[in-house]
Write an enzyme that holds these catalytic residues in place. Structure first.
Site, PDB file in Angstrom:
ATOM      1  N   CYS A 134     -12.384   5.908  -1.653  1.00  0.00           N
ATOM      2  CA  CYS A 134     -11.999   5.204  -2.886  1.00  0.00           C
ATOM      3  C   CYS A 134     -12.204   6.110  -4.103  1.00  0.00           C
ATOM      4  O   CYS A 134     -11.450   6.036  -5.066  1.00  0.00           O
ATOM      5  CB  CYS A 134     -12.823   3.927  -3.060  1.00  0.00           C
ATOM      6  N   CYS A 151      -5.597  -1.455   0.312  1.00  0.00           N
ATOM      7  CA  CYS A 151      -4.981  -0.443   1.165  1.00  0.00           C
ATOM      8  C   CYS A 151      -4.742  -1.007   2.566  1.00  0.00           C
ATOM      9  O   CYS A 151      -5.422  -1.928   3.012  1.00  0.00           O
ATOM     10  CB  CYS A 151      -5.867   0.793   1.224  1.00  0.00           C
ATOM     11  N   CYS A 157     -14.337  -0.984  -5.195  1.00  0.00           N
ATOM     12  CA  CYS A 157     -13.849   0.349  -4.866  1.00  0.00           C
ATOM     13  C   CYS A 157     -14.344   1.419  -5.834  1.00  0.00           C
ATOM     14  O   CYS A 157     -14.032   2.584  -5.663  1.00  0.00           O
ATOM     15  CB  CYS A 157     -12.328   0.353  -4.826  1.00  0.00           C
TER      16      CYS A 157
HETATM   17  S1  SF4 Z   1      -9.370   0.888   0.007  1.00  0.00           S
HETATM   18 FE1  SF4 Z   1      -9.651   2.042   1.935  1.00  0.00          FE
HETATM   19  S2  SF4 Z   1      -7.928   3.507   2.164  1.00  0.00           S
HETATM   20 FE2  SF4 Z   1      -7.943   2.653   0.035  1.00  0.00          FE
HETATM   21  S3  SF4 Z   1      -8.983   4.202  -1.118  1.00  0.00           S
HETATM   22 FE3  SF4 Z   1     -10.550   2.684  -0.528  1.00  0.00          FE
HETATM   23  S4  SF4 Z   1     -11.406   3.317   1.494  1.00  0.00           S
HETATM   24 FE4  SF4 Z   1      -9.532   4.544   1.049  1.00  0.00          FE
END
Ligand code: SF4
Length: 255
Positions: A122, A202, A230
């Site tokens: 993230c 995501c 995130c």
């Molecule tokens: S939500 Fe998942 S794929 Fe998207 S940036 Fe964060 S860890 Fe990475």
């Protein structure tokens, strides 16, 4: 010799809180849009609940920049939804930011960092691009709500992140308020919501699942993990939510 740019005035937090006390929703956006023209932008994921705030902003001023972080891990349906809302709401300044290629090569060459170190993933795919996107803006509009729970339970319509103002026009909205707003104005629903997703981030299953409910939509995010945010948002006490787990190096593999 280049002239030095003038120093930016420091935001007086008490004055801001006093001047805009009691405002929320569209009124909050309108007041800040007027007073901070050219220095205000909305951060939007074009996710399951995004249409309401995007619609409000479009009613206030379609030229307010919309920052969209394309992590390169999104569902294709989200990209289609972004394009549809942009078109239907007449948004004139949607800006797309992607992760830095060098960061991806260094930290996530195989594209699997989300499995071993989601905080780091993230950080490079969302937090760093967001910091770049918001350079020069004094006000960030965000779409979080108190009913999401956890660190969001005591969200205020106005908060401060170092020298930037953060607006949460929908802080007091409930799931029912959102639903009513969507129905009354005939706003399009994110296609994945129709498939049972309540919060859409995501695409990897470790990041977004169909879990959760209307009243607890974020339960489907990073399911089974301690992680709830995130890193692009800040905790209620104003500290940035950690982006790298303590005791782990950047690639997430313990020595
Ligand atoms: S939500 Fe998942 S794929 Fe998207 S940036 Fe964060 S860890 Fe990475």
């Amino acid at each position: 010799m280049l002239a030095k740019s003038p120093p930016q005035p420091t935001i007086n937090q008490n004055e801001v809180l006093e001047a805009y006390a009691g405002l929320e929703g569209r009124d909050l956006i309108r007041a800040f849009g007027r007073d901070f023209e050219g220095r205000i932008a909305l951060l939007s994921s074009f996710g399951a609940e995004s249409a309401v705030l995007l619609h409000m902003v479009s009613e206030v001023d379609r030229n307010i920049p919309i920052i969209f972080l394309d992590t390169l891990k999104l569902f294709p349906e989200t990209i289609e939804y972004r394009d549809r809302l942009t078109r239907e709401f007449g948004l004139r300044d949607v800006r797309v930011f992607q992760p830095n290629v060098a960061d991806l090569m260094t930290d996530d060459p195989s594209g699997t960092l989300h499995r071993i170190n989601p905080d780091r993933c993230c950080h490079i795919r969302k937090t760093l691009p967001m910091e770049k996107a918001f350079k020069g803006f004094d006000v960030m509009i965000s779409g979080r709500k108190r009913f999401h729970g956890a660190a969001r339970s005591d969200l205020k319509p106005i908060s401060f992140d170092e020298n930037r103002i953060k607006l949460e026009p929908l802080a007091a909205f409930t799931a029912l308020d959102l639903q009513n707003y969507m129905v009354m104005r005939g706003l399009p629903t994110h296609p994945l919501k129709l498939e049972g997703y309540h919060s859409i981030g995501c695409a990897p299953e470790t990041c977004t699942t169909k879990g959760g409910s209307l009243d607890n939509p974020r339960a489907g995010r990073w399911m089974g993990q301690e992680k709830t945010e995130c890193g692009i948002h800040f905790s209620a006490n104003g500290k940035i939510i950690r982006t790298t787990p303590r005791g782990l190096p950047a690639n997430g593999v313990s020595a």
